[in-house]
Write a protein that holds these residues in place. Sequence first.
Motif, PDB file in Angstrom:
ATOM      1  N   ASN A  30       0.819  -1.216   0.000  1.00 34.55           N
ATOM      2  CA  ASN A  30       0.000   0.000   0.000  1.00 34.55           C
ATOM      3  C   ASN A  30       0.857   1.272   0.000  1.00 34.55           C
ATOM      4  N   GLY A  31       2.182   1.109  -0.071  1.00 33.14           N
ATOM      5  CA  GLY A  31       3.089   2.254  -0.112  1.00 33.14           C
ATOM      6  C   GLY A  31       3.556   2.724   1.250  1.00 33.14           C
ATOM      7  N   HIS A  32       3.095   2.095   2.332  1.00 32.79           N
ATOM      8  CA  HIS A  32       3.497   2.482   3.692  1.00 32.79           C
ATOM      9  C   HIS A  32       4.632   1.593   4.191  1.00 32.79           C
ATOM     10  N   MET A  33       5.532   2.185   4.960  1.00 39.08           N
ATOM     11  CA  MET A  33       6.644   1.441   5.515  1.00 39.08           C
ATOM     12  C   MET A  33       6.190   0.620   6.718  1.00 39.08           C
ATOM     13  N   GLN A  34       6.691  -0.600   6.817  1.00 37.05           N
ATOM     14  CA  GLN A  34       6.478  -1.469   7.968  1.00 37.05           C
ATOM     15  C   GLN A  34       7.601  -1.155   8.961  1.00 37.05           C
ATOM     16  N   SER A  35       7.481  -0.033   9.615  1.00 36.23           N
ATOM     17  CA  SER A  35       8.590   0.573  10.353  1.00 36.23           C
ATOM     18  C   SER A  35       8.899  -0.112  11.672  1.00 36.23           C
ATOM     19  N   LEU A  36      10.191  -0.354  11.885  1.00 37.64           N
ATOM     20  CA  LEU A  36      10.663  -0.811  13.185  1.00 37.64           C
ATOM     21  C   LEU A  36      10.492   0.329  14.178  1.00 37.64           C
ATOM     22  N   LEU A  37       9.884   0.023  15.335  1.00 35.65           N
ATOM     23  CA  LEU A  37       9.666   1.031  16.365  1.00 35.65           C
ATOM     24  C   LEU A  37      10.537   0.804  17.596  1.00 35.65           C
ATOM     25  N   TRP A  38      10.835  -0.474  17.893  1.00 39.49           N
ATOM     26  CA  TRP A  38      11.558  -0.804  19.120  1.00 39.49           C
ATOM     27  C   TRP A  38      12.187  -2.173  18.942  1.00 39.49           C
ATOM     28  N   LEU A  39      13.456  -2.301  19.311  1.00 27.02           N
ATOM     29  CA  LEU A  39      14.161  -3.579  19.154  1.00 27.02           C
ATOM     30  C   LEU A  39      15.072  -3.813  20.337  1.00 27.02           C
ATOM     31  N   SER A  40      14.900  -4.972  20.957  1.00 27.67           N
ATOM     32  CA  SER A  40      15.768  -5.391  22.064  1.00 27.67           C
ATOM     33  C   SER A  40      15.894  -6.909  21.999  1.00 27.67           C
ATOM     34  N   PRO A  41      16.797  -7.406  21.157  1.00 29.49           N
ATOM     35  CA  PRO A  41      16.924  -8.858  20.994  1.00 29.49           C
ATOM     36  C   PRO A  41      17.215  -9.555  22.324  1.00 29.49           C
ATOM     37  N   VAL A  42      16.714 -10.768  22.428  1.00 26.62           N
ATOM     38  CA  VAL A  42      16.878 -11.556  23.635  1.00 26.62           C
ATOM     39  C   VAL A  42      18.054 -12.507  23.436  1.00 26.62           C
ATOM     40  N   ALA A  43      18.952 -12.602  24.426  1.00 31.44           N
ATOM     41  CA  ALA A  43      20.090 -13.523  24.331  1.00 31.44           C
ATOM     42  C   ALA A  43      19.573 -14.942  24.029  1.00 31.44           C
ATOM     43  N   PRO A  44      20.286 -15.744  23.226  1.00 32.67           N
ATOM     44  CA  PRO A  44      21.613 -15.493  22.676  1.00 32.67           C
ATOM     45  C   PRO A  44      21.615 -14.809  21.317  1.00 32.67           C
ATOM     46  N   PHE A  45      20.505 -14.237  20.900  1.00 30.18           N
ATOM     47  CA  PHE A  45      20.402 -13.689  19.552  1.00 30.18           C
ATOM     48  C   PHE A  45      20.606 -12.178  19.551  1.00 30.18           C
ATOM     49  N   GLN A  46      21.593 -11.667  20.268  1.00 31.31           N
ATOM     50  CA  GLN A  46      21.852 -10.224  20.274  1.00 31.31           C
ATOM     51  C   GLN A  46      23.306  -9.928  20.034  1.00 31.31           C
TER      52      GLN A  46
END
Length: 198
Positions: free
Chosen positions: A182-198
């Motif tokens: 639809n032309g809109h961005m699927q914007s990241l708003l907040w990210l805090s990966p959980v160990a062990p994936f950080q």
Amino acid sequence: MSAEEAEAFMKTSPWPQDIPSAEILAALFSPEEFVGLKATNQSRASRCRVANLPAFFSAASEPIQFVASSPISGSLGRTQDGGLSYVAKECVPVQRFVVVEFDDVPIAAQFGRVLFLKRIAAQHAPLAMVLMSGGKSVHSWFMPLSAEATDALKTAAVKLGADPAAFRSNQLVRCPNQLRDNGHMQSLLWLSPVAPFQ
């Protein structure tokens, strides 16, 4: 929750919001895992090893709107209608994330519900990511640390009005920082990966 409170929450993101999709997914999955990706509702799902995501996104001829919220096996599996797919239920050996979305309430209320779940689930199902769908909903990715935590999170989310369809382990959900059709961005708003994936 007011718009100002939602904006204040976004400012607490431990990671920047303008990073590429491949980098976001690399923070949520290990390099050797496969993820399922899909450009449109009509296209077939693809698979890609996380380590190869930068090249995959660079080579894509159109935005990748969808991603599976749990790692996939990398093999084809049978869908309910008998077709073959990389994101068939049997291709998802374990559920990593539970994606929660609330479609039928205003955005500010959705943020309030996400923050409530974040508070009550912090020790057993930490919040890993929040993004805008490019439509009318906020998608929040929680990482339950046990089967019991998964069940408790789903129960609490449904009581708050979440759409249980997004809970399926092989459900394709909106891929962060990609353009929706639809032309809109699927914007990241907040990210805090959980160990062990950080």
